[in-house]
Design a protein around this motif. Structure first.
Motif, PDB file in Angstrom:
ATOM      1  N   ALA A  67       0.847  -1.210   0.000  1.00 21.19           N
ATOM      2  CA  ALA A  67       0.000   0.000   0.000  1.00 21.19           C
ATOM      3  C   ALA A  67       0.873   1.247   0.000  1.00 21.19           C
ATOM      4  CB  ALA A  67      -0.931  -0.010   1.214  1.00 21.19           C
ATOM      5  N   LEU A  68       1.951   1.241   0.792  1.00 19.97           N
ATOM      6  CA  LEU A  68       2.879   2.363   0.822  1.00 19.97           C
ATOM      7  C   LEU A  68       3.519   2.573  -0.544  1.00 19.97           C
ATOM      8  CD1 LEU A  68       4.716   4.492   2.201  1.00 19.97           C
ATOM      9  CD2 LEU A  68       6.236   2.582   2.819  1.00 19.97           C
ATOM     10  N   GLU A 108       1.593   6.580  -6.948  1.00 16.34           N
ATOM     11  CA  GLU A 108       0.415   7.408  -7.268  1.00 16.34           C
ATOM     12  C   GLU A 108       0.720   8.893  -7.141  1.00 16.34           C
ATOM     13  OE1 GLU A 108      -2.649   5.947  -4.673  1.00 16.34           O
ATOM     14  OE2 GLU A 108      -2.706   4.012  -5.713  1.00 16.34           O
ATOM     15  N   VAL A 109       1.603   9.264  -6.221  1.00 20.61           N
ATOM     16  CA  VAL A 109       1.924  10.685  -6.038  1.00 20.61           C
ATOM     17  C   VAL A 109       3.168  11.102  -6.826  1.00 20.61           C
ATOM     18  CG1 VAL A 109       0.736  10.830  -3.812  1.00 20.61           C
ATOM     19  CG2 VAL A 109       3.217  10.360  -3.869  1.00 20.61           C
ATOM     20  N   ALA A 135      11.162   6.570  -7.251  1.00 28.06           N
ATOM     21  CA  ALA A 135      12.433   6.025  -6.778  1.00 28.06           C
ATOM     22  C   ALA A 135      12.229   4.877  -5.792  1.00 28.06           C
ATOM     23  CB  ALA A 135      13.269   7.135  -6.149  1.00 28.06           C
ATOM     24  N   ALA A 136      11.188   4.099  -6.038  1.00 27.85           N
ATOM     25  CA  ALA A 136      10.888   2.912  -5.234  1.00 27.85           C
ATOM     26  C   ALA A 136      10.260   1.892  -6.182  1.00 27.85           C
ATOM     27  CB  ALA A 136       9.910   3.254  -4.107  1.00 27.85           C
ATOM     28  N   PHE A 155       0.301   9.794   3.167  1.00 23.76           N
ATOM     29  CA  PHE A 155      -0.071   8.381   3.145  1.00 23.76           C
ATOM     30  C   PHE A 155      -0.823   8.010   4.412  1.00 23.76           C
ATOM     31  CE2 PHE A 155       1.214   3.930   4.288  1.00 23.76           C
ATOM     32  CZ  PHE A 155       0.439   3.289   3.344  1.00 23.76           C
ATOM     33  N   THR A 156      -1.958   7.371   4.225  1.00 20.22           N
ATOM     34  CA  THR A 156      -2.722   6.830   5.354  1.00 20.22           C
ATOM     35  C   THR A 156      -2.628   5.315   5.272  1.00 20.22           C
ATOM     36  OG1 THR A 156      -4.243   8.704   5.296  1.00 20.22           O
ATOM     37  CG2 THR A 156      -4.986   6.711   6.454  1.00 20.22           C
TER      38      THR A 156
END
Length: 162
Positions: free
Chosen positions: A38-39, A45-46, A50-51, A104-105
């Motif tokens: 999710a993270l 999404e934003v 770099a991940a 992030f939630t």
């Protein structure tokens, strides 16, 4: 059971059971995997690229992530972050991550694997920003990998660890 197209990853600090299959990395999943995915999905999404992008779970129960091409800085590629201009780039990359994760939630049932509990919880921190988790492909493409230790922490904790 290993597939014919699996290539064990080597060098640096590669965890057991981590393999490359084509343009993906497969690694053992754990109770933290849904929260980490999710993270990572949020980061993409934003616009934080770099991940690795999370791609789900394979038929063997392993997490599937997009492969991040390049060289891992540790243990013998420190020249990739020299001179000081490159170290400043690492600092900016950390800042960009922290800005991207700020909104992030986590899922309400999030479980995190945090071997060393961090002080603070103002963000979901990487918790292992180190040369063994920094991939440098070229001047344009740098990435942090190995997000399974992500969890509640602070910007200061991540920066101090880095």
């Amino acid at each position: 059971m290993r597939r014919d197209d699996e290539q064990p990853l080597s060098g640096g600090n590669v965890s057991e059971g981590v393999v490359r299959v084509g343009d993906t990395v497969r690694r053992p999943a754990g109770p933290w995997t849904p929260a980490v995915h999710a993270l990572l999905a949020h980061l993409h999404e934003v616009g934080f690229g770099a991940a690795p992008r999370p791609l789900g779970i394979d038929d063997q129960g392993r997490e599937v992530l997009a492969f991040m091409p390049g060289d891992v800085v540790w243990p013998d590629r420190f020249s990739l972050v020299d001179p000081a201009r490159q170290l400043a780039r690492v600092a900016r990359l950390i800042r960009d991550f922290h800005d991207a994760v700020q909104d992030f939630t986590p899922p309400s049932d999030a479980r995190w694997q945090t071997p060393i509990p961090a002080e603070g919880d103002d963000i979901i921190a990487h918790n292992d920003l180190a040369p063994w988790n920094l991939v440098v492909a070229d001047e344009a493409r740098w990435a942090f990998i190995d997000w399974d230790g992500a969890g509640p922490g602070s910007r200061l904790w991540d920066v101090a660890y880095a």
